[in-house]
Motif scaffolding. Sequence first.
Motif, PDB file in Angstrom:
ATOM      1  N   UNK A 501      21.408   3.315 -20.032  1.00 59.12           N
ATOM      2  CA  UNK A 501      20.951   2.438 -18.940  1.00 59.12           C
ATOM      3  C   UNK A 501      20.018   3.256 -18.050  1.00 59.12           C
ATOM      4  N   UNK A 502      18.811   2.734 -17.837  1.00 58.93           N
ATOM      5  CA  UNK A 502      17.820   3.489 -17.056  1.00 58.93           C
ATOM      6  C   UNK A 502      16.811   2.512 -16.454  1.00 58.93           C
ATOM      7  N   UNK A 503      15.990   3.014 -15.579  1.00 62.79           N
ATOM      8  CA  UNK A 503      14.954   2.189 -14.967  1.00 62.79           C
ATOM      9  C   UNK A 503      13.629   2.462 -15.666  1.00 62.79           C
ATOM     10  N   UNK A 504      13.012   1.398 -16.159  1.00 67.35           N
ATOM     11  CA  UNK A 504      11.698   1.519 -16.798  1.00 67.35           C
ATOM     12  C   UNK A 504      10.777   0.540 -16.096  1.00 67.35           C
ATOM     13  N   UNK A 505       9.674   1.060 -15.550  1.00 62.74           N
ATOM     14  CA  UNK A 505       8.701   0.228 -14.827  1.00 62.74           C
ATOM     15  C   UNK A 505       9.378  -0.626 -13.754  1.00 62.74           C
ATOM     16  N   UNK A 510      18.592  -1.679 -20.717  1.00 63.17           N
ATOM     17  CA  UNK A 510      19.674  -1.132 -21.539  1.00 63.17           C
ATOM     18  C   UNK A 510      19.171  -0.946 -22.968  1.00 63.17           C
ATOM     19  N   UNK A 511      19.506   0.198 -23.554  1.00 66.50           N
ATOM     20  CA  UNK A 511      19.212   0.427 -24.961  1.00 66.50           C
ATOM     21  C   UNK A 511      20.543   0.558 -25.702  1.00 66.50           C
ATOM     22  N   UNK A 536      24.462  -6.872 -16.718  1.00 63.76           N
ATOM     23  CA  UNK A 536      23.671  -7.708 -15.819  1.00 63.76           C
ATOM     24  C   UNK A 536      22.185  -7.418 -15.852  1.00 63.76           C
ATOM     25  N   UNK A 537      21.683  -6.955 -17.006  1.00 66.08           N
ATOM     26  CA  UNK A 537      20.248  -6.696 -17.126  1.00 66.08           C
ATOM     27  C   UNK A 537      19.612  -7.781 -17.986  1.00 66.08           C
ATOM     28  N   UNK A 538      18.308  -7.937 -17.859  1.00 68.54           N
ATOM     29  CA  UNK A 538      17.594  -8.879 -18.710  1.00 68.54           C
ATOM     30  C   UNK A 538      17.058  -8.192 -19.951  1.00 68.54           C
ATOM     31  N   UNK A 539      16.545  -6.984 -19.745  1.00 66.30           N
ATOM     32  CA  UNK A 539      15.835  -6.302 -20.816  1.00 66.30           C
ATOM     33  C   UNK A 539      16.800  -5.432 -21.620  1.00 66.30           C
ATOM     34  N   UNK A 540      16.952  -5.782 -22.913  1.00 60.43           N
ATOM     35  CA  UNK A 540      17.815  -4.992 -23.793  1.00 60.43           C
ATOM     36  C   UNK A 540      17.010  -4.626 -25.030  1.00 60.43           C
ATOM     37  N   UNK A 541      16.998  -3.334 -25.344  1.00 58.16           N
ATOM     38  CA  UNK A 541      16.330  -2.871 -26.561  1.00 58.16           C
ATOM     39  C   UNK A 541      17.396  -2.495 -27.587  1.00 58.16           C
ATOM     40  N   UNK A 542      17.230  -3.002 -28.799  1.00 61.83           N
ATOM     41  CA  UNK A 542      18.145  -2.636 -29.881  1.00 61.83           C
ATOM     42  C   UNK A 542      17.477  -1.533 -30.695  1.00 61.83           C
ATOM     43  N   UNK A 619      17.729   0.490  -7.821  1.00 60.64           N
ATOM     44  CA  UNK A 619      17.865   1.477  -6.738  1.00 60.64           C
ATOM     45  C   UNK A 619      19.082   2.362  -6.956  1.00 60.64           C
ATOM     46  N   UNK A 620      20.149   1.755  -7.479  1.00 66.74           N
ATOM     47  CA  UNK A 620      21.368   2.517  -7.746  1.00 66.74           C
ATOM     48  C   UNK A 620      21.093   3.617  -8.765  1.00 66.74           C
ATOM     49  N   UNK A 621      20.333   3.267  -9.799  1.00 72.79           N
ATOM     50  CA  UNK A 621      20.065   4.224 -10.874  1.00 72.79           C
ATOM     51  C   UNK A 621      19.025   5.252 -10.446  1.00 72.79           C
ATOM     52  N   UNK A 622      17.990   4.801  -9.755  1.00 72.50           N
ATOM     53  CA  UNK A 622      16.913   5.723  -9.395  1.00 72.50           C
ATOM     54  C   UNK A 622      16.347   6.399 -10.631  1.00 72.50           C
ATOM     55  N   UNK A 623      16.265   7.723 -10.614  1.00 75.59           N
ATOM     56  CA  UNK A 623      15.764   8.474 -11.765  1.00 75.59           C
ATOM     57  C   UNK A 623      16.887   8.876 -12.714  1.00 75.59           C
ATOM     58  N   UNK A 624      18.127   8.503 -12.380  1.00 74.05           N
ATOM     59  CA  UNK A 624      19.241   8.883 -13.258  1.00 74.05           C
ATOM     60  C   UNK A 624      19.297   7.994 -14.500  1.00 74.05           C
ATOM     61  N   UNK A 625      19.777   8.590 -15.564  1.00 74.08           N
ATOM     62  CA  UNK A 625      19.975   7.850 -16.809  1.00 74.08           C
ATOM     63  C   UNK A 625      21.454   7.924 -17.149  1.00 74.08           C
ATOM     64  N   UNK A 626      22.074   6.785 -17.380  1.00 75.08           N
ATOM     65  CA  UNK A 626      23.462   6.779 -17.842  1.00 75.08           C
ATOM     66  C   UNK A 626      23.440   6.558 -19.342  1.00 75.08           C
ATOM     67  N   UNK A 627      24.022   7.462 -20.094  1.00 77.28           N
ATOM     68  CA  UNK A 627      23.895   7.431 -21.551  1.00 77.28           C
ATOM     69  C   UNK A 627      25.235   7.862 -22.148  1.00 77.28           C
ATOM     70  N   UNK A 628      25.940   6.958 -22.788  1.00 75.32           N
ATOM     71  CA  UNK A 628      27.271   7.258 -23.340  1.00 75.32           C
ATOM     72  C   UNK A 628      27.384   6.775 -24.772  1.00 75.32           C
ATOM     73  N   UNK A 629      28.134   7.528 -25.574  1.00 75.12           N
ATOM     74  CA  UNK A 629      28.450   7.104 -26.942  1.00 75.12           C
ATOM     75  C   UNK A 629      29.959   7.160 -27.097  1.00 75.12           C
ATOM     76  N   UNK A 630      30.575   6.004 -27.396  1.00 77.99           N
ATOM     77  CA  UNK A 630      32.036   5.927 -27.465  1.00 77.99           C
ATOM     78  C   UNK A 630      32.486   5.202 -28.730  1.00 77.99           C
ATOM     79  N   UNK A 631      33.686   5.559 -29.188  1.00 80.80           N
ATOM     80  CA  UNK A 631      34.286   4.869 -30.338  1.00 80.80           C
ATOM     81  C   UNK A 631      35.213   3.761 -29.853  1.00 80.80           C
ATOM     82  N   UNK A 632      35.369   2.765 -30.703  1.00 82.33           N
ATOM     83  CA  UNK A 632      36.243   1.636 -30.398  1.00 82.33           C
ATOM     84  C   UNK A 632      37.113   1.353 -31.618  1.00 82.33           C
TER      85      UNK A 632
END
Lengths: 794, 189
Positions: A501-505, A510-511, A536-542, A619-632
């Motif tokens: 999850x990151x801010x682009x333009x 979300x990717x 709660x995002x509109x833009x999702x890249x697969x 604004x919450x994310x700013x320049x931060x990137x949240x990136x996680x890989x988890x098993x289910x």
Amino acid sequence: MAGTTRTPTNLTQGAKADAGIGASTLRPDGTLKVTGEFAYSSDMWHEDMLWGFTLRSPHAHARILSVDTSDALAQAGVYAVLTHDDLPTEHKKYGLEFTDTPVLADGVVRHHGEPVALVAADHPETARRAAAKIKVEYEELPVVHDEASALAEDAPLLHPGRDDHHAHEVPHPNIVHRQPIIRGDANAAARRADVIVTGEYEVGMQDQAFLGPESGLAVPGEDGGVDLYVATQWLHSDLRQIAPVLGLPEEKVRMTLSGVGGAFGGREDLSMQIHACLLALRTGKPVKIVYNRFESFFGHVHRHPAKLWYEHGATRDGKLTHMKCRIVLDGGAYASASPAVVGNASSLSVGPYVIEDVEIEAVALYTNNPPCGAMRGFGAVQACFAYEAQMDKVAAELGMDPVEFRQLNAMTQGTIMPTGQVVDSPAPVAELLRRVKALPLPPENQWESAGQTADVRALPGGLSNTTHGEGVVRGVGYAVGIKNVGFSEGFDDYSTARVRLEVVAGEPVATVHTAMAEVGQGGVTVHAQIARTELGVQQVTIHPADTQVGSAGSTSASRQTYMTGGAVKNTCEAVRDKALQLGRRRFGTFHPAWATAELLLEGGKVVTDGGEVLADLADVLGDDVVDLELEFRHRPTEAFDIVTGQGFGHVQYSFAAHRAVVEVDTELGLVKVVELACAQDVGKALNPLSVVGQIQGGTTQGLGLAVMEEIIVDPKSKVRNPSFTDYLIPTILDTPTIPVDVLELADDHAPYGLRGIGEAPTLSSTPAVVSAIRAATGLALKRVPVRPEHITGV
Amino acid sequence: MRVTFTVNGREQEADDVWEGESLLYVLRERMGLPGSKNACEQGECGSCTVRLDDVPVCSCLVAAGQVQGREVVTVEGLADQARERGGRATDGTTLDQAKGWQAKPHGAQAAQPGQLAPIQQAFIDAGAVQCGFCTPGLLVAADELLERNSSPTDADIREALSGNLCRCTGYEKILDAVRLAAARQDEVV
């Protein structure tokens, strides 16, 4: 030709997309697929690539006395010819459950079409012609082709010296796996029965007939590894089987899913994967292999043909007393998924009914017939055809309505399966039958309604103009089935999702990165929906599916929306928590709700559960990137006891019911399926449009098995009809309208309450159609596919 | 041999073509147009359907040499062809009737309106695409049907598409898509 490569690309949902789960959002790959730009495995292309071709055995069982490749190698344009002797390591076999399948024949061929040698050349026709110049001397051996010849005293053993995990349990080495299930006392219960009905049934060998042929491109890497672009159902399972044969560590075999033109189980086993890599590593050039349809019939496993013997008893008031059955599945020359198919066939052999006293046995054989393994419905299809024929037969014996009889014996939540497993989520079997029966019937004699002359397109025989209504009789039939969802019997069945999850333009994006094989089912669509709902995002890249992320498990067993959908949900929840932590750090002092309220991500904003907006997610994310890989993981299951068959073996059950309306030209034996209605419980429809599409597609494959589809294997175990000229799948003229009634009763164990849906509609479709043909003709019809000669008796 | 023909309105040339190569092979492997599909390569499945001088053919059954100097339209050229053709008056089913299957156009595609031919957009909107391998051939065949019959009955649609196999959808949503495209054709005028 423009560019030097053609490989898979990212899929992005359009900016207008704002709908999460439960909406019929459209496919993110739809535009690429309608413009012809979507890169399927057979579209892969690389400058200077070579073409691979596979020489296959013309015999079902033979010793290879000699192989001479010198003439083939001497052809201009030929870069390599490989046989078993050229395999680079001591790992010369592969397999899904047992490692019993030679990469190239090892001195013996065990089925018609087994790969013997490989050629790489600069043109596909050069490769084909070179392969024809390979001289192979065979000594034919007697074939094992059925239970009697497999278990005869002097039967040739397909795999002498077996060391697989079932080898010590089976009563004969030509039995791949045997699973009995004993519960209660069937003999004692039989004494309470007022009627006892027995029957013997047979199911022919069905082919998945996915339209995109087995194909792909292997590109040798500078590090000695290989990049492989293929169509498969499970990248990581392929990788586990490929790497040892090549003598490479798994990280040097980089797999990327290319476009998959359908699968239906037929891509669970490897086909050209290892072959293309071997040729690429040998020649140092990219190698593309594309099977044509003839070769495809030899290139993948099929649905197990089966012989089934059943006995049911019932009291005069319509309650089933007991059931005994024996199911013999022909596994062909190699194990493939046979052990798991046996587990399903035995544990689901009772069907969706309450029967406390049962005696069940299912076996799969090794024979010299084509290898059989996974196909949509996986062991449950064969059993459903037989037990539903039995239900009609018992009802008729009792003089009861066949639907009411089924409803009287229908399982419900709380029913104990023959394996002892308590069904602990909704099992609306009687309700599904009620719903499908309540649908309006199609009008009679529809061929007359168009005008004075009969519209032959609405009649059996169609444009062949074989009848104008004379000799045509209508019949109606019902059936219901039960399928398990997910991998069973104690398998550690997990999936993995990476979400960024990151801010682009200026917009939060979300990717979603998983290794899930999108084979057409629409997994990529629901992954984007889930990400939108949770983040709660509109833009999702697969991101394209590859082995740079953890395993997603197989796109089979109706499991991917549950498992990889579940993994995406699970990772998104963790990503959301991290994003909210960032928000608390940045803005927590501005508003007390950051500390006290339940916070959600909606419409690109952080909101309280009361609907108050606290901040923009960007604004919450700013320049931060949240990136996680988890098993289910789903809840654990247990193996079935090898003597009693008891055990908490299945994750979830799935139910569908069908009503078939057929019109039969009784003089010519031609069948027109007029309507095939389905009611199915899906738990929660994440994408209703896709759900209905799955149900209609599965229903149609069941229709194919009922009246059209069979691979004909002759007494010498040779395949007689490997083409779409001779193996017929339903066309748009063979397929009727398919009204669908979707029920949504949540399973509390599953993400969003959903139920895996892909396979259940393939089960009951076949017996419903045959039941309708029986109703029209009065014939017993114990075998599918039903052919004209079965109806006319000539 | 060298083969020269017009593809989607542009003259194209392929060198070193072996005499046994099909039109399908030349399009896919020599001209960078892989949209036409190779599901059976024996003329049974329709996935390779293209228009050859306007007539729908299985390009796997046409020798490339036969196409010398002729005109081919593939799935890659459908949108351009639709733009040139423009809308025409019809008396078919209404748009509301065609939408009886209740697909909701949430999450419209990345392509802008007008970038796709109406039949392509209808296939997406109706959910007629699953694995998509049959889709290019079906689009060419359905487009040709709507060109000569702007308000086909269901029986007409089934007859026109009977040479195109689909293994995923059970055809219901393909019928929906053709009905929808026909109905939208009406709305244009």
